[in-house]
Scaffold this motif. Structure first.
Motif, PDB file in Angstrom:
ATOM      1  N   UNK A   1     -14.830 -18.297   3.969  1.00 29.41           N
ATOM      2  CA  UNK A   1     -15.297 -18.720   2.656  1.00 29.41           C
ATOM      3  C   UNK A   1     -14.491 -18.144   1.493  1.00 29.41           C
ATOM      4  N   UNK A   2     -13.915 -16.965   1.654  1.00 35.21           N
ATOM      5  CA  UNK A   2     -13.302 -16.285   0.502  1.00 35.21           C
ATOM      6  C   UNK A   2     -11.779 -16.197   0.555  1.00 35.21           C
TER       7      UNK A   2
ATOM      8  N   UNK B   1      -9.274 -18.367   0.443  1.00 31.06           N
ATOM      9  CA  UNK B   1      -8.530 -19.163  -0.543  1.00 31.06           C
ATOM     10  C   UNK B   1      -8.777 -18.683  -1.969  1.00 31.06           C
ATOM     11  N   UNK B   2     -10.035 -18.452  -2.407  1.00 32.08           N
ATOM     12  CA  UNK B   2     -10.246 -17.922  -3.763  1.00 32.08           C
ATOM     13  C   UNK B   2      -9.536 -16.592  -3.996  1.00 32.08           C
ATOM     14  N   UNK B   3      -9.582 -15.685  -3.008  1.00 35.78           N
ATOM     15  CA  UNK B   3      -8.915 -14.394  -3.168  1.00 35.78           C
ATOM     16  C   UNK B   3      -7.411 -14.570  -3.325  1.00 35.78           C
ATOM     17  N   UNK B   4      -6.799 -15.390  -2.492  1.00 39.51           N
ATOM     18  CA  UNK B   4      -5.363 -15.614  -2.572  1.00 39.51           C
ATOM     19  C   UNK B   4      -4.975 -16.243  -3.906  1.00 39.51           C
ATOM     20  N   UNK B   5      -5.799 -17.179  -4.377  1.00 37.12           N
ATOM     21  CA  UNK B   5      -5.511 -17.864  -5.643  1.00 37.12           C
ATOM     22  C   UNK B   5      -5.492 -16.881  -6.817  1.00 37.12           C
ATOM     23  N   UNK B   6      -6.497 -16.036  -6.905  1.00 37.41           N
ATOM     24  CA  UNK B   6      -6.540 -15.092  -8.026  1.00 37.41           C
ATOM     25  C   UNK B   6      -5.543 -13.950  -7.855  1.00 37.41           C
ATOM     26  N   UNK B   7      -5.118 -13.689  -6.607  1.00 36.23           N
ATOM     27  CA  UNK B   7      -4.035 -12.748  -6.409  1.00 36.23           C
ATOM     28  C   UNK B   7      -2.756 -13.230  -7.056  1.00 36.23           C
ATOM     29  N   UNK B   8      -2.535 -14.531  -6.982  1.00 34.30           N
ATOM     30  CA  UNK B   8      -1.371 -15.131  -7.641  1.00 34.30           C
ATOM     31  C   UNK B   8      -1.522 -15.063  -9.157  1.00 34.30           C
ATOM     32  N   UNK B   9      -2.698 -15.443  -9.671  1.00 29.91           N
ATOM     33  CA  UNK B   9      -2.915 -15.456 -11.111  1.00 29.91           C
ATOM     34  C   UNK B   9      -2.756 -14.079 -11.737  1.00 29.91           C
ATOM     35  N   UNK B  10      -3.063 -13.025 -10.987  1.00 28.13           N
ATOM     36  CA  UNK B  10      -2.946 -11.668 -11.519  1.00 28.13           C
ATOM     37  C   UNK B  10      -1.511 -11.347 -11.917  1.00 28.13           C
TER      38      UNK B  10
ATOM     39  N   UNK C   1     -15.253  -8.693  -1.719  1.00 28.41           N
ATOM     40  CA  UNK C   1     -16.005  -9.636  -0.914  1.00 28.41           C
ATOM     41  C   UNK C   1     -15.370  -9.945   0.422  1.00 28.41           C
ATOM     42  N   UNK C   2     -14.047  -9.964   0.499  1.00 31.14           N
ATOM     43  CA  UNK C   2     -13.402 -10.337   1.752  1.00 31.14           C
ATOM     44  C   UNK C   2     -12.955  -9.128   2.571  1.00 31.14           C
ATOM     45  N   UNK C   3     -12.768  -7.978   1.917  1.00 31.77           N
ATOM     46  CA  UNK C   3     -12.348  -6.789   2.654  1.00 31.77           C
ATOM     47  C   UNK C   3     -13.523  -6.055   3.286  1.00 31.77           C
TER      48      UNK C   3
ATOM     49  N   UNK D   1       0.404 -16.509   3.338  1.00 36.05           N
ATOM     50  CA  UNK D   1       0.262 -15.651   4.512  1.00 36.05           C
ATOM     51  C   UNK D   1      -1.131 -15.066   4.616  1.00 36.05           C
ATOM     52  N   UNK D   2      -1.697 -14.677   3.475  1.00 39.80           N
ATOM     53  CA  UNK D   2      -3.049 -14.128   3.437  1.00 39.80           C
ATOM     54  C   UNK D   2      -4.064 -15.117   3.994  1.00 39.80           C
ATOM     55  N   UNK D   3      -4.015 -16.348   3.533  1.00 38.49           N
ATOM     56  CA  UNK D   3      -4.972 -17.371   3.967  1.00 38.49           C
ATOM     57  C   UNK D   3      -4.847 -17.625   5.467  1.00 38.49           C
ATOM     58  N   UNK D   4      -3.634 -17.790   5.962  1.00 35.19           N
ATOM     59  CA  UNK D   4      -3.427 -18.108   7.374  1.00 35.19           C
ATOM     60  C   UNK D   4      -3.928 -16.986   8.290  1.00 35.19           C
ATOM     61  N   UNK D   5      -3.683 -15.739   7.902  1.00 34.68           N
ATOM     62  CA  UNK D   5      -4.091 -14.614   8.753  1.00 34.68           C
ATOM     63  C   UNK D   5      -5.603 -14.413   8.742  1.00 34.68           C
ATOM     64  N   UNK D   6      -6.253 -14.627   7.594  1.00 30.51           N
ATOM     65  CA  UNK D   6      -7.714 -14.538   7.561  1.00 30.51           C
ATOM     66  C   UNK D   6      -8.342 -15.630   8.428  1.00 30.51           C
ATOM     67  N   UNK D   7      -7.754 -16.806   8.409  1.00 30.24           N
ATOM     68  CA  UNK D   7      -8.279 -17.888   9.252  1.00 30.24           C
ATOM     69  C   UNK D   7      -8.093 -17.575  10.736  1.00 30.24           C
ATOM     70  N   UNK D   8      -6.993 -16.910  11.067  1.00 28.91           N
ATOM     71  CA  UNK D   8      -6.776 -16.486  12.450  1.00 28.91           C
ATOM     72  C   UNK D   8      -7.842 -15.482  12.881  1.00 28.91           C
TER      73      UNK D   8
END
Length: 453
Positions: free
Chosen positions: A83-84, A86-95, A123-125, A190-197
């Motif tokens: 659930x989290x 993609x949102x985490x990765x997105x805001x990591x970029x925006x930062x 939330x994701x860690x 990379x973050x999204x793919x590894x969390x999905x794994x």
């Protein structure tokens, strides 16, 4: 069975690499990015870092309560990877995106993006920690899984530190703003793919209550939970020490040691902590966890003294020796709390009959990590501001003294404060085998009663 165990261990490793691909850039480089790339003052940057941590004082327990109320076909912790991510990765970029705003608007934008990124990281860690108690009930296997997790952490840190500055320079062609804007989406993917794994392969096999815990029940697990409070206070001061050290490192190597070329190399040496982390299960079989824990923090203090000796002798070799020793010793001190937190969850269930894995790990791991990291970033920034640091110019003796204070003595003090509560951990460590056996008996009885009804 062996393949299943290995798959679990490697997938748990992947969950930590996933988070570090973004969080490592934040921990190691965000302060210098704010002051030297985005043009925010050191004082404002420090305030932003502390603001995000202040928000964590609220969002960490809220996340924990939410996790305890989670009941899905995937379990309590595992679904949050899905659930989290993609949102985490997105805001990591925006930062690390740098719009051309005015001075105040820059501060507001930086604060907003970093705070949201920080909330999502909590939330994701936190599930990465909380799921450990559900992956196995064996305390020794938990230590082994924690070692695999720490391997993932150091691997992620190594990947970032070996590549991020070089890729920023190469892709940005001298424009660091553009460079960061192009590099961060790569890490985010990379973050999204590894969390999905991790979501796909990790299974929660140690079940807790089937019903959703009330807020009162979750907090009841804290009452009288001595090991949890020891872990909490030690972890809090540890993260202040660790992050202040790495946050001040770019300033130290550039202005005090006059070896800017060593920044990436120095940060990449974090990977050598694996030499002690992989031996953690062996250490904890040969010695008590308390002994290993205290020894690692004492070694971290010694490392700071060695760095000071290197400064006094103007010796890069001595400084790098102390810097490397700090990673070797602090790696163990970083790893142990993640495994002992699962033991404190067991303790809370044994003592109060409530398995509040979400709240205990959210406060004991995520809050300590985030609050400690925030102060670890803010305190050096405020010290630099107090000692009149000006970026990208020759530093005065006063500002150089401020950099040394941030880099050497602030971490040493906090490592010492982290060691104090650990001296009292052994009394609880002695109970672990008894707690495990009694909990297994309770669960077996509960299952038998449920089956007979």
């Amino acid at each position: 069975m062996k393949n299943s165990v290995l798959t679990t261990r490697l997938s748990y490793t992947a969950s930590e690499v996933a988070g570090q691909l973004i969080f490592c850039v934040v921990s190691f480089y965000l302060l210098k990015f704010y002051t030297d790339v985005y043009g925010i003052s050191a004082a404002a940057a420090g305030t932003i870092l502390l603001l995000a941590r202040s928000v964590d004082a609220i969002d960490a327990p809220l996340w924990g309560i939410l996790f305890d109320k989670t009941h899905s076909r995937w379990g309590k912790s595992r679904p949050w990877f899905l659930w989290l991510c993609v949102p985490f990765a997105f805001f990591g970029v925006l930062t690390f995106v740098t719009p051309s705003f005015g001075a105040m608007a820059k501060v507001i934008y930086a604060a907003a993006t970093y705070v949201v990124c920080s909330i999502l990281y909590t939330g994701i860690n936190t599930p990465v920690t909380s799921i450990l108690s559900a992956l196995t009930g064996d305390t020794h296997e938990r230590i082994t899984l924690t070692s695999f997790r720490m391997f993932g952490s150091k691997l992620g840190v190594l990947i970032v530190n070996l590549t991020v500055l070089k890729m920023v320079t190469w892709l940005g062609r001298g424009n660091d703003r553009l460079g960061f804007m192009l590099v961060m989406p790569m890490y985010a993917c990379g973050t999204v793919l590894l969390y999905l794994l991790a979501f796909r392969n990790l299974k929660e096999v140690v079940t807790s209550e089937k019903h959703r815990l009330s807020i009162r029940q979750s907090f009841a697990a804290l009452h009288g939970n001595g090991p949890w409070f020891i872990i909490f206070f030690s972890s809090f001061f540890f993260w202040i020490a660790f992050v202040s050290r790495i946050s001040a490192a770019p300033y130290f190597f550039q202005y005090v040691l006059r070896r800017k070329d060593l920044i990436s190399v120095a940060n990449s040496l974090d990977v050598i902590s694996l030499a002690t982390i992989v031996l953690l299960p062996w250490f904890c079989r040969r010695f008590t966890k308390r002994t290993v824990w205290v020894a690692s923090l004492a070694g971290a203090i010694v490392s700071q003294v060695v760095i000071q000796a290197g400064v006094a002798e103007s010796s890069s070799a001595i400084v790098m020796t102390g810097w490397s020793l700090g990673f070797l010793t602090s790696g163990v001190a970083m790893a142990i709390p993640f495994s002992t937190l699962s033991d404190s969850v067991d303790y809370g269930e044994w003592k109060r009959g409530v398995r509040a894995v979400g709240l205990l790990t959210a406060l004991g791991a995520a809050f300590c990590l985030k609050a400690g990291s925030g102060l670890g970033g803010a305190l050096p920034a405020w010290i630099l501001s107090w000692y009149s640091y000006v970026p990208n110019v020759e530093q005065t003796q006063r500002s150089l003294h401020g950099i040394e204070l941030s880099f050497i003595w602030l971490p040493a003090l906090c490592y010492a404060l982290a060691a104090i509560p650990v001296f009292f951990y052994y009394r609880y460590e002695c109970l672990e085998l008894r707690i495990r056996k009694e909990l297994e008996q309770r669960r077996s009885m509960a299952t038998a009663i449920s089956s007979s009804v």
